[in-house]
Design a protein around this motif. Sequence first.
Motif, PDB file in Angstrom:
ATOM      1  N   SER A   1      35.265  39.884  58.336  1.00 60.05           N
ATOM      2  CA  SER A   1      35.304  41.458  57.816  1.00 60.05           C
ATOM      3  C   SER A   1      37.034  41.480  57.308  1.00 60.05           C
ATOM      4  N   GLU A   2      37.855  41.111  58.232  1.00 60.77           N
ATOM      5  CA  GLU A   2      39.119  41.266  57.993  1.00 60.77           C
ATOM      6  C   GLU A   2      39.792  40.284  56.727  1.00 60.77           C
ATOM      7  N   VAL A   3      39.141  39.094  56.603  1.00 60.64           N
ATOM      8  CA  VAL A   3      39.541  38.236  55.515  1.00 60.64           C
ATOM      9  C   VAL A   3      38.785  38.729  54.572  1.00 60.64           C
ATOM     10  N   ALA A   4      37.703  39.402  54.240  1.00 57.85           N
ATOM     11  CA  ALA A   4      36.918  40.035  53.332  1.00 57.85           C
ATOM     12  C   ALA A   4      37.908  41.150  52.630  1.00 57.85           C
ATOM     13  N   ALA A   5      38.439  41.984  53.595  1.00 59.64           N
ATOM     14  CA  ALA A   5      38.893  42.895  53.199  1.00 59.64           C
ATOM     15  C   ALA A   5      40.461  42.625  52.696  1.00 59.64           C
ATOM     16  N   ALA A   6      41.013  41.723  53.005  1.00 62.35           N
ATOM     17  CA  ALA A   6      42.376  41.289  52.579  1.00 62.35           C
ATOM     18  C   ALA A   6      41.996  40.574  51.118  1.00 62.35           C
ATOM     19  N   LEU A   7      41.233  39.943  51.155  1.00 61.36           N
ATOM     20  CA  LEU A   7      40.755  39.164  49.803  1.00 61.36           C
ATOM     21  C   LEU A   7      40.514  40.170  48.699  1.00 61.36           C
ATOM     22  N   ARG A   8      39.698  41.183  49.273  1.00 63.18           N
ATOM     23  CA  ARG A   8      39.370  42.210  48.109  1.00 63.18           C
ATOM     24  C   ARG A   8      40.866  42.912  47.449  1.00 63.18           C
ATOM     25  N   GLN A   9      41.655  43.240  48.630  1.00 59.27           N
ATOM     26  CA  GLN A   9      42.800  43.776  48.301  1.00 59.27           C
ATOM     27  C   GLN A   9      43.788  43.016  47.234  1.00 59.27           C
ATOM     28  N   ALA A  10      43.586  41.837  47.685  1.00 57.49           N
ATOM     29  CA  ALA A  10      44.330  40.692  46.678  1.00 57.49           C
ATOM     30  C   ALA A  10      43.699  40.673  45.280  1.00 57.49           C
ATOM     31  N   LEU A  11      42.274  40.758  45.178  1.00 55.62           N
ATOM     32  CA  LEU A  11      41.661  40.615  44.243  1.00 55.62           C
ATOM     33  C   LEU A  11      42.035  41.907  42.990  1.00 55.62           C
ATOM     34  N   VAL A  12      42.108  43.097  43.652  1.00 61.96           N
ATOM     35  CA  VAL A  12      42.520  44.303  43.009  1.00 61.96           C
ATOM     36  C   VAL A  12      43.899  43.850  42.309  1.00 61.96           C
ATOM     37  N   ARG A  13      44.796  43.493  43.031  1.00 61.79           N
ATOM     38  CA  ARG A  13      46.426  43.261  42.535  1.00 61.79           C
ATOM     39  C   ARG A  13      46.044  42.054  41.747  1.00 61.79           C
ATOM     40  N   ALA A  14      45.186  40.956  41.649  1.00 56.67           N
ATOM     41  CA  ALA A  14      45.202  40.162  40.612  1.00 56.67           C
ATOM     42  C   ALA A  14      44.647  40.318  39.452  1.00 56.67           C
ATOM     43  N   GLN A  15      43.863  41.536  39.546  1.00 58.09           N
ATOM     44  CA  GLN A  15      43.315  41.848  38.069  1.00 58.09           C
ATOM     45  C   GLN A  15      44.397  43.017  37.223  1.00 58.09           C
ATOM     46  N   ARG A  16      45.378  43.539  38.155  1.00 59.26           N
ATOM     47  CA  ARG A  16      46.391  44.324  37.356  1.00 59.26           C
ATOM     48  C   ARG A  16      47.158  43.237  36.215  1.00 59.26           C
ATOM     49  N   PRO A  17      47.404  43.962  35.152  1.00 59.47           N
ATOM     50  CA  PRO A  17      48.078  42.845  34.132  1.00 59.47           C
ATOM     51  C   PRO A  17      49.334  42.557  34.428  1.00 59.47           C
ATOM     52  N   CYS A  18      49.830  41.195  34.293  1.00 63.27           N
ATOM     53  CA  CYS A  18      51.104  40.904  34.607  1.00 63.27           C
ATOM     54  C   CYS A  18      52.220  41.229  33.614  1.00 63.27           C
ATOM     55  N   ARG A  19      53.201  41.861  33.998  1.00 65.69           N
ATOM     56  CA  ARG A  19      54.231  42.560  33.248  1.00 65.69           C
ATOM     57  C   ARG A  19      55.542  41.448  33.156  1.00 65.69           C
TER      58      ARG A  19
END
Length: 181
Positions: free
Chosen positions: A161-179
């Motif tokens: 569950s902890e790995v899944a939560a951390a990975l989900r947070q990172a996926l949200v950051r990955a979906q932000r456009p690169c500036r």
Amino acid sequence: MSAICKPAPVSEAANPDQALFDAELTPHRSLSPRGFLILMTSVCAISFAGGLAFWLSGAWPVIGFLGADVLLIYLAFKINYRRGRLVERLHLTHDKLTVSRVWPGGRSASWEFQPTWLQVICDTPERNQGTVNAVADNPLILRSHGRNLAIGSFLTQQERSEVAAALRQALVRAQRPCRPA
């Protein structure tokens, strides 16, 4: 803890190849090599004392069975320690999530997923009046484009569950456009 997660901070001028998430998952082994030596020494001493008692009472064939017990316990621990060398690595950038798995024998495999379409599925066990239902372990699954990959099968439910939560947070950051800088 078996899972080592290193979410990387995202700067304003993020590099598309920058690691947003890097985790190495390994099975937990609570018995250290020194503890294993102490345990096996104790098992051998107890088997020797029991074997000596049976030999003195005239039941000498029992010694062979006690020796076989010691050998089987030793082999079971060696197999367990060998399986403990399994490693799964998750590496997320803006472009892809790479999952690498290295089995104890040295064989390895790698899978790549696009972060935009990736689903991280890790259902927690349902609670029923303070007790856990019959389904105690739910796998951590990565799903994208009709492909499923179960990871962290050796982790506890809480660690998954902890790995899944951390990975989900990172996926949200990955979906932000690169500036660009």
